[in-house]
Enzyme design. Structure first.
Site, PDB file in Angstrom:
ATOM      1  N   HIS A  76     -56.728 -18.747  64.943  1.00  0.00           N
ATOM      2  CA  HIS A  76     -57.947 -17.661  64.395  1.00  0.00           C
ATOM      3  C   HIS A  76     -58.097 -16.644  65.568  1.00  0.00           C
ATOM      4  CE1 HIS A  76     -59.444 -20.767  61.440  1.00  0.00           C
ATOM      5  NE2 HIS A  76     -58.292 -20.445  61.201  1.00  0.00           N
ATOM      6  N   HIS A 233     -56.905 -16.219  53.425  1.00  0.00           N
ATOM      7  CA  HIS A 233     -57.212 -16.907  54.833  1.00  0.00           C
ATOM      8  C   HIS A 233     -55.368 -17.151  55.241  1.00  0.00           C
ATOM      9  CE1 HIS A 233     -58.864 -19.465  57.944  1.00  0.00           C
ATOM     10  NE2 HIS A 233     -57.911 -20.303  57.684  1.00  0.00           N
ATOM     11  N   ASP A 237     -54.113 -16.688  58.850  1.00  0.00           N
ATOM     12  CA  ASP A 237     -53.343 -17.533  59.634  1.00  0.00           C
ATOM     13  C   ASP A 237     -51.959 -16.847  59.999  1.00  0.00           C
ATOM     14  OD1 ASP A 237     -55.400 -19.539  59.811  1.00  0.00           O
ATOM     15  OD2 ASP A 237     -54.465 -20.855  58.376  1.00  0.00           O
ATOM     16  N   HIS A 340     -33.592  12.300  54.130  1.00  0.00           N
ATOM     17  CA  HIS A 340     -33.026  11.190  53.848  1.00  0.00           C
ATOM     18  C   HIS A 340     -33.820   9.924  54.100  1.00  0.00           C
ATOM     19  CE1 HIS A 340     -29.495   8.193  53.937  1.00  0.00           C
ATOM     20  NE2 HIS A 340     -29.208   8.899  52.995  1.00  0.00           N
ATOM     21  N   ILE A 346     -32.501   6.447  57.856  1.00  0.00           N
ATOM     22  CA  ILE A 346     -31.573   5.756  57.792  1.00  0.00           C
ATOM     23  C   ILE A 346     -30.306   6.932  58.027  1.00  0.00           C
ATOM     24  CG2 ILE A 346     -29.746   4.311  56.696  1.00  0.00           C
ATOM     25  CD1 ILE A 346     -32.109   2.825  55.537  1.00  0.00           C
ATOM     26  N   GLY A 349     -24.557   7.168  55.291  1.00  0.00           N
ATOM     27  CA  GLY A 349     -23.170   6.721  55.522  1.00  0.00           C
ATOM     28  C   GLY A 349     -21.974   7.715  55.663  1.00  0.00           C
ATOM     29  N   VAL A 350     -22.118   8.503  54.683  1.00  0.00           N
ATOM     30  CA  VAL A 350     -21.011   9.779  54.661  1.00  0.00           C
ATOM     31  C   VAL A 350     -20.810  10.329  55.983  1.00  0.00           C
ATOM     32  CG1 VAL A 350     -21.321   9.874  52.249  1.00  0.00           C
ATOM     33  CG2 VAL A 350     -22.564  11.400  53.716  1.00  0.00           C
ATOM     34  N   GLU A 354     -17.853  10.805  58.467  1.00  0.00           N
ATOM     35  CA  GLU A 354     -17.444  12.135  59.027  1.00  0.00           C
ATOM     36  C   GLU A 354     -17.189  11.883  60.604  1.00  0.00           C
ATOM     37  OE1 GLU A 354     -16.741  16.104  59.640  1.00  0.00           O
ATOM     38  OE2 GLU A 354     -16.619  14.898  57.670  1.00  0.00           O
TER      39      GLU A 354
END
Length: 434
Positions: A76, A233, A237, A340, A346, A349-350, A354
């Protein structure tokens, strides 16, 4: 920047489980000190750092300890400090458990709001999840975390008999914590009371500091503060138990039927992920430069690519004419981060593919008779993306030539972050006269 309280605050009363009368005083603390409990009732006034490594017990509350010194029911106090945006505090107690108050954190939260906070000279240290983390408990209980730019908790709680199923979602904000989370009181089911009493717990429990649920009836000193006070609650916690991890967490957390045991189990997984990240961290300045390495100027003499399409910062080295290792420091300044996944950047991916293709072109252009030519990327096969690449990562690119006949080259490439593969694939490209 980190923050501490402007002036000390105090609270007196009975503790929930031990039933002792206790005085708690929270004092300002230096930057980077975190949360430290101090037992002023013991000789030499020993301290216990609020850390998941120091957790000793999680039945109905979280107990921490160092050596023979323990502090019970810390969640708490920690929830109020973390929820109110306090990073560093010294918590003094003249007993082994903080006072329970009315079973919520509203009194301490209001006291902190009254005295205010102070900005300190060091920045807050965050840990943003790089990949999902999850733990499971009994009867379908679980906690899962996903990468996110903020910290949020979405929680579902239900009783063992299916009654009082509640849901609430909260995104970190100190003001909303005080109004939406801190007032929620602890609760217990009537059939749990006798077993807890037999275990020597809840000696200080009463309707003054807890809600008792019996069947479909609710017994408490005053009416419910929220229609879904129980699940709020639970989130309270969770915030407290999560504060046992020293960094501020950036993650989207989803939980069902959490408990102190499950909360601590989740924090241990977070800490494991953080330690794994640190152990594999490869600072740019410590990357060895191999034989035949090329800096950025030499790379640009070979490749025609320029910002924002140059995906190599340097070549770290070559192994004969068949293998090369390169590097790309991924920063928030990359142009593609503007559009992006702007809320959760992120690297596409391409562009990782490359980067592999550009390094493979350099490898092929090193061969005798190929100088001055251009490498055209033709196709990619068996491509797999395994982990996201984010700002702050150092991308290590590795390519190995598997076939090179005439003007056609074939290579297998991999990209790594912290020694873990993030993508891989087979590349085919052709050389043409420049």
């Amino acid at each position: 920047m980190q923050r501490t309280i402007r002036d000390e605050v105090s609270m007196e009363g009975k503790s929930l489980h031990t039933g002792n009368s206790v005085k708690l005083v929270i004092k300002p603390a230096e930057a980077d000190s975190g949360y430290v409990f101090k037992r002023v009732d013991l000789p030499d006034e020993p301290t216990v750092v609020a850390s998941v490594d120091n957790v000793r017990q999680t039945e109905r509350a979280t107990t921490i300890g160092e050596g023979n010194v323990k502090v019970h029911t810390v969640e708490h106090v920690l929830a109020v400090l973390r929820g109110c945006g306090i990073d560093n505090a010294l918590i003094e107690l003249n007993a082994n458990e903080p006072p329970i108050g009315d079973g919520s954190g509203i009194y301490l939260a209001n006291e902190i709001a009254r005295v205010g906070t102070v900005e300190q000279e060091k920045p807050v240290s965050f840990f943003e999840l790089r990949e999902p983390v999850w733990v499971e408990g009994e009867d379908g209980a679980y906690i899962a975390g996903w990468p996110d730019q903020n910290f949020s908790i979405s929680c579902t709680h239900s009783s063992h008999n299916g009654l009082f199923t509640q849901y609430f979602s909260w995104t970190y904000d100190p003001k909303s914590f005080v109004s939406e989370i801190a007032p929620a009181r602890t609760f217990v089911f009537y059939e749990e009371l006798l077993p807890l009493i037999e275990k020597g717990l809840i000696k200080g429990g009463s309707l003054e500091n807890a809600i008792v649920i019996r069947g479909e009836s609710i017994f408490c000193r005053e009416p419910l503060r929220f229609e879904n006070e129980f699940v709020r609650h639970k989130i309270f916690d969770m915030i407290g138990d999560f504060a046992l991890f020293p960094k501020r967490l950036k993650a989207r957390v989803v939980a069902a039927r959490p408990s102190h045991f499950l909360n601590v189990k989740f924090v241990k997984e977070i800490q494991k992920a953080y330690k794994n990240y640190l152990s594999h961290l490869m600072p740019v300045e410590n990357i060895p430069v191999g034989e035949g390495a090329l800096d950025i100027n030499e790379v640009m003499k070979i490749l025609p690519h320029r910002y924002p399409f140059l995906m190599l910062d340097r070549v770290l080295g070559f192994q004969d004419d068949v293998k090369a290792i390169g590097q790309k420091a991924v920063t928030m300044n990359e142009a593609y981060f503007q559009g992006h996944f702007p809320g959760h950047p992120i690297m596409p991916g391409v562009l990782q593919i490359e980067a592999m293709a550009q390094l493979a072109s350099i490898l092929l252009l090193r061969k005798a008779g190929n100088a001055g030519k251009l490498g055209y990327f033709m196709s990619a096969d068996k491509v797999k993306f395994r982990k996201p690449v984010m700002p702050g990562d150092t991308l290590i690119i590795e390519v190995e030539m598997t076939k090179a006949r005439g003007k056609i080259g074939k290579a297998f490439g991999k990209c790594y972050v912290n020694k873990e593969t993030v993508c891989e694939g087979e590349l085919l490209f052709a050389l043409i006269d420049g």
